[in-house]
Scaffold this motif. Structure first.
Motif, PDB file in Angstrom:
ATOM      1  N   HIS A 197     -64.457 -11.779 -38.062  1.00  0.00           N
ATOM      2  CA  HIS A 197     -65.211 -12.162 -36.858  1.00  0.00           C
ATOM      3  C   HIS A 197     -65.163 -11.053 -35.805  1.00  0.00           C
ATOM      4  N   ALA A 198     -65.163  -9.818 -36.272  1.00  0.00           N
ATOM      5  CA  ALA A 198     -65.163  -8.676 -35.353  1.00  0.00           C
ATOM      6  C   ALA A 198     -66.447  -8.659 -34.526  1.00  0.00           C
ATOM      7  N   ALA A 199     -66.325  -8.190 -33.296  1.00  0.00           N
ATOM      8  CA  ALA A 199     -67.496  -8.120 -32.418  1.00  0.00           C
ATOM      9  C   ALA A 199     -68.391  -6.959 -32.825  1.00  0.00           C
ATOM     10  N   PRO A 200     -69.700  -7.186 -32.865  1.00  0.00           N
ATOM     11  CA  PRO A 200     -70.605  -6.083 -33.206  1.00  0.00           C
ATOM     12  C   PRO A 200     -70.597  -5.015 -32.121  1.00  0.00           C
ATOM     13  N   GLY A 201     -70.658  -3.752 -32.548  1.00  0.00           N
ATOM     14  CA  GLY A 201     -70.738  -2.653 -31.600  1.00  0.00           C
ATOM     15  C   GLY A 201     -69.442  -2.311 -30.905  1.00  0.00           C
ATOM     16  N   ILE A 207     -61.888  -7.276 -25.605  1.00  0.00           N
ATOM     17  CA  ILE A 207     -63.291  -7.347 -26.017  1.00  0.00           C
ATOM     18  C   ILE A 207     -63.747  -8.802 -25.888  1.00  0.00           C
ATOM     19  N   LYS A 208     -64.769  -9.011 -25.092  1.00  0.00           N
ATOM     20  CA  LYS A 208     -65.322 -10.353 -24.947  1.00  0.00           C
ATOM     21  C   LYS A 208     -66.195 -10.640 -26.166  1.00  0.00           C
ATOM     22  N   LEU A 209     -65.905 -11.735 -26.863  1.00  0.00           N
ATOM     23  CA  LEU A 209     -66.638 -12.070 -28.074  1.00  0.00           C
ATOM     24  C   LEU A 209     -67.874 -12.897 -27.738  1.00  0.00           C
ATOM     25  N   VAL A 269     -58.110 -13.998 -34.300  1.00  0.00           N
ATOM     26  CA  VAL A 269     -59.487 -14.472 -34.149  1.00  0.00           C
ATOM     27  C   VAL A 269     -59.982 -15.098 -35.447  1.00  0.00           C
ATOM     28  N   ASP A 270     -59.712 -14.432 -36.584  1.00  0.00           N
ATOM     29  CA  ASP A 270     -60.153 -14.932 -37.885  1.00  0.00           C
ATOM     30  C   ASP A 270     -59.472 -16.246 -38.243  1.00  0.00           C
ATOM     31  N   ALA A 271     -58.145 -16.294 -38.081  1.00  0.00           N
ATOM     32  CA  ALA A 271     -57.388 -17.478 -38.485  1.00  0.00           C
ATOM     33  C   ALA A 271     -57.711 -18.679 -37.604  1.00  0.00           C
ATOM     34  N   GLU A 279     -62.604 -21.394 -32.047  1.00  0.00           N
ATOM     35  CA  GLU A 279     -63.399 -20.206 -31.783  1.00  0.00           C
ATOM     36  C   GLU A 279     -62.793 -19.448 -30.616  1.00  0.00           C
ATOM     37  N   ALA A 280     -62.420 -18.201 -30.873  1.00  0.00           N
ATOM     38  CA  ALA A 280     -61.821 -17.367 -29.834  1.00  0.00           C
ATOM     39  C   ALA A 280     -62.891 -16.855 -28.876  1.00  0.00           C
TER      40      ALA A 280
END
Length: 685
Positions: A283-287, A548-550, A570-572, A579-580
């Motif tokens: 669930h990494a943030a794009p960019g 980093i704001k998701l 975030v993933d777990a 949802e983080a």
């Protein structure tokens, strides 16, 4: 044991295409001298004679005292311009002199990032068998130059950079800064990109009574000196290793190469050693760069879910949290018939039972894959108009897209598999994903781009005959800019126009470490426009916090120490149904003040309904984090509920401080229980 039978065929060179890796066994008579011959140098133990570069420095001194007390055979060190003694051991002015007089098997480099490249090169030139570099923020182009050196020799092996180091729990040999209380001599070999996740994996296998044999920190750098396949080659032939743990994350293709190796290994071995793995960044943030320097995706690289699928297809048991490695490995070792207890097994078991090895994962959010939105950046990304200006200064035809002509993609980037620069080209037949047919054409950093590759690149781009003559100018202009200005990615979209090539889109990323560590490229750094960046992220950056704001409607604010653990949190949480709202890494050496500042940053996000503090105390002490939480409560007049999970170093003291605080805090040592509580509180109306 490790022998000359360790090997790997690595197809490198100027030819186009992807890098293929596979296991090869060979005898001494058929071997060719190459960097691959140094893999056996990773097998450290009681026999290993260790020196430190930067030996008399404060951090090296503290680390050396701990390591010597633990049992590491440190025989001296190097400090430029000094002769004498330190900690009762010899100090010499050069690595070459130390090599001649002390005959070390390994060196640990404990100097700042701007000094580290020179120290690594000095160690390679002195032919030290194992070079361990722990420094973060070494400029990418310095590492490209070092890897170009490494390919020309067969004496020195590099671990790192940006790595916790390497440690033999059985041999009591530590070269790095791993938290010693977590380790126990045993049977599990661990290779990891993330330091904090590896520490928690170590603690989990210790609590399960398995212990560890050898733990190799790949590190989170863009270009790793030692990767998963190197580690797997060691573990396969190591009689002290019965089971294997791999910890990966987004960025690069090392996990896919590992999956390919494992598939071949399971075919050729009658009783393969069981392997469990974790991959962070689903669930990494794009960019965004997710904390580690290398935790971003370049054109054509796979995402975390793809890596997981390949590992599972290879027969690897994938878990979603490092605390599960202990039970996972115990079960796998039992099924394999291999020893399931460590050399010094204590009979300890996990405090909480783990009900599943891995939940069925929800599909990661689909991110737009149009040009410029799927590329993750390493901080210094400049505006497109400024990128086009740089191209025009190079004499390249560049302007905004008029809507006419078929767009194709051409880039210069880091080839992580080949540890070199490369051209990336795509005919971009799929407008929705210009990287779908991306192909790499690697070239040596020192030798530069080989023009003989131009016809193959032109063919892959499906260029018209008249435009092919213009391609060398565009490639050479991009390569020149890439090398002179220390870029990590120069991506362009271009069209054919009257027999010429016209750039109509540009996405340029430059290595901010070149400026931050060495003050090089000040003109490029001046192109940064902070008004285009998130104010909260900028505020956190001032205190060394990566925030980093998701995207989305996440209600759970996360506060974590360590980039890998922050990604995994975030993933777990998502696996558990939450949802983080953010990714936040306080850094591996968080203090009470940085914890307080982290709370301040998180509280600026009005979406947040609960704060989840997930700390594994490696270098960070559990009681110090607990005091930071109390400090934040008192000074910030907290109104939101806080769930705190503290494990690792001084976990008991930290949990006690939280429990006795009298504040509305919810303390846990089990991740699943803590996550469930955070989700419950977030869902309250």
């Amino acid at each position: 044991m490790i022998s000359a039978m360790i090997g790997r065929q690595l197809l490198r060179g100027p030819g186009p295409g992807s890098i293929s890796r596979k296991h090869v066994s060979f005898s001494a008579s058929t071997r060719h001298n190459s960097y691959e011959d140094t893999i056996s140098n990773l097998k450290i133990g009681k026999h290993t004679r260790v020196i430190f570069q930067g030996f008399t420095g404060r951090q090296a001194t503290a680390n050396a005292k701990e390591s010597i007390e633990w049992g590491t055979n440190i025989v001296g060190g190097v400090t430029p311009g000094k002769n004498g003694e330190h900690l009762g051991l010899p100090v010499l002015p050069t690595v070459r002199e130390a090599m001649e007089k002390l005959k070390p098997d390994a060196t640990g480099i404990y100097v700042a990032a701007h000094q580290a490249p020179g120290a690594i090169e000095e160690a390679i030139e002195a032919e030290v068998p194992l070079v361990v570099a722990v420094a973060e923020h070494i400029p990418i182009h310095d590492m490209l130059r070092i890897h170009s050196m490494l390919r020309t020799q067969s004496k020195s092996r590099l671990v790192g950079a940006n790595a916790p180091g390497i440690i033999s729990a059985i041999g009591k040999c530590r070269i790095g800064f791993q938290p010693l209380p977590c380790f126990m001599p045993g049977r599990v070999g661990i290779a990891a990109k993330s330091g904090t996740l590896s520490y928690e994996a170590v603690a989990s296998t210790t609590r399960a009574g398995l212990g560890q044999s050898l733990c190799i920190g790949m590190g989170g750098d863009v270009l790793a000196g030692t990767d998963f396949v190197d580690a797997l080659n060691i573990f396969e032939h190591d009689d002290e290793t019965e089971g294997i743990v791999l910890i990966g994350e987004i960025g690069g293709e090392a996990e896919l190469e590992a999956a390919e190796w494992i598939t071949d290994y399971r075919k050729r071995s009658p009783n393969p050693k069981p392997i469990s793995a974790l991959v962070g960044g689903i669930h990494a943030a794009p960019g965004k760069v997710m904390g580690h320097a290398g935790a971003f995706t370049l054109p054509g690289e796979s995402d975390a879910l793809t890596k997981i699928k390949h590992l599972e297809a290879a027969g690897v048991t994938v878990v979603n949290h490092p605390a599960k490695f202990g039970d996972a490995m115990k079960l796998l070792l039992g099924k394999s018939g291999r020893a399931s207890t460590g050399a010094a097994a204590s009979g300890l078991s996990e405090r909480r039972s783990i009900h599943t090895m891995r939940r069925v994962r929800s599909t990661a959010k689909a991110f737009a894959s149009s040009f410029g939105s799927t590329i993750q950046k390493r901080n210094l990304y400049i505006r497109e108009d400024l990128a086009l200006d740089l191209l025009r200064e190079q004499g390249i035809n560049a302007s905004e897209y008029s809507g006419k002509g078929r767009k194709r993609m051409l880039a210069v980037a880091v080839d992580r598999a080949n540890l070199s620069p490369c051209i990336i080209a795509s005919p971009a037949n799929n407008p929705g994903d210009p990287h779908a047919e991306a192909k790499k054409f690697a070239f040596d950093y020192q030798s530069g781009f080989d023009v003989s590759q131009v016809p193959a690149i032109a063919e892959h781009l499906q260029l018209g005959h008249s435009s092919k003559e213009s391609l060398p100018k565009l490639i050479n202009g991009l390569v020149d800019l890439y090398m002179k200005k220390e870029a990590f990615l120069l991506e362009t979209m271009f069209v054919e126009r009257l027999g010429d090539l016209k750039v109509v889109g540009a996405r340029f990323g430059f290595d901010d470490a070149a400026y931050r560590s060495t003050r090089r490229q000040s003109d490029i750094h001046a192109l940064r426009r902070i008004e285009d960046e998130d104010p909260q992220e900028l505020d956190a950056e001032k205190d060394g916090i990566v925030y980093i704001k998701l995207p989305g409607g996440g209600y759970i604010g996360t506060l974590v120490n360590g980039a890998g653990l922050a990604m995994n949190t975030v993933d777990a949480l998502a696996d558990a149904g939450g949802e983080a709202a953010n990714f936040l890494d306080t850094g591996g050496k968080a203090t009470s003040e940085t914890v307080k500042k982290s709370f301040e940053v998180i509280l600026q996000d009005k979406r947040v309904k609960v704060i989840f503090v997930n700390i594994f105390g490696g270098l960070t002490l559990g009681d110090m984090i607990a005091n930071g939480v109390l400090l934040a409560f008192k000074e910030l007049e907290m109104r939101l509920p806080v769930v705190v999970r503290i494990r690792g170093t001084n976990e008991g003291e930290g949990q006690k401080i939280i429990a006795e605080s009298g504040l509305p805090l919810h303390a846990y040592d089990d991740f699943e229980e803590a996550a469930a509580k955070a989700i419950e509180l977030a869902n309250k109306p």
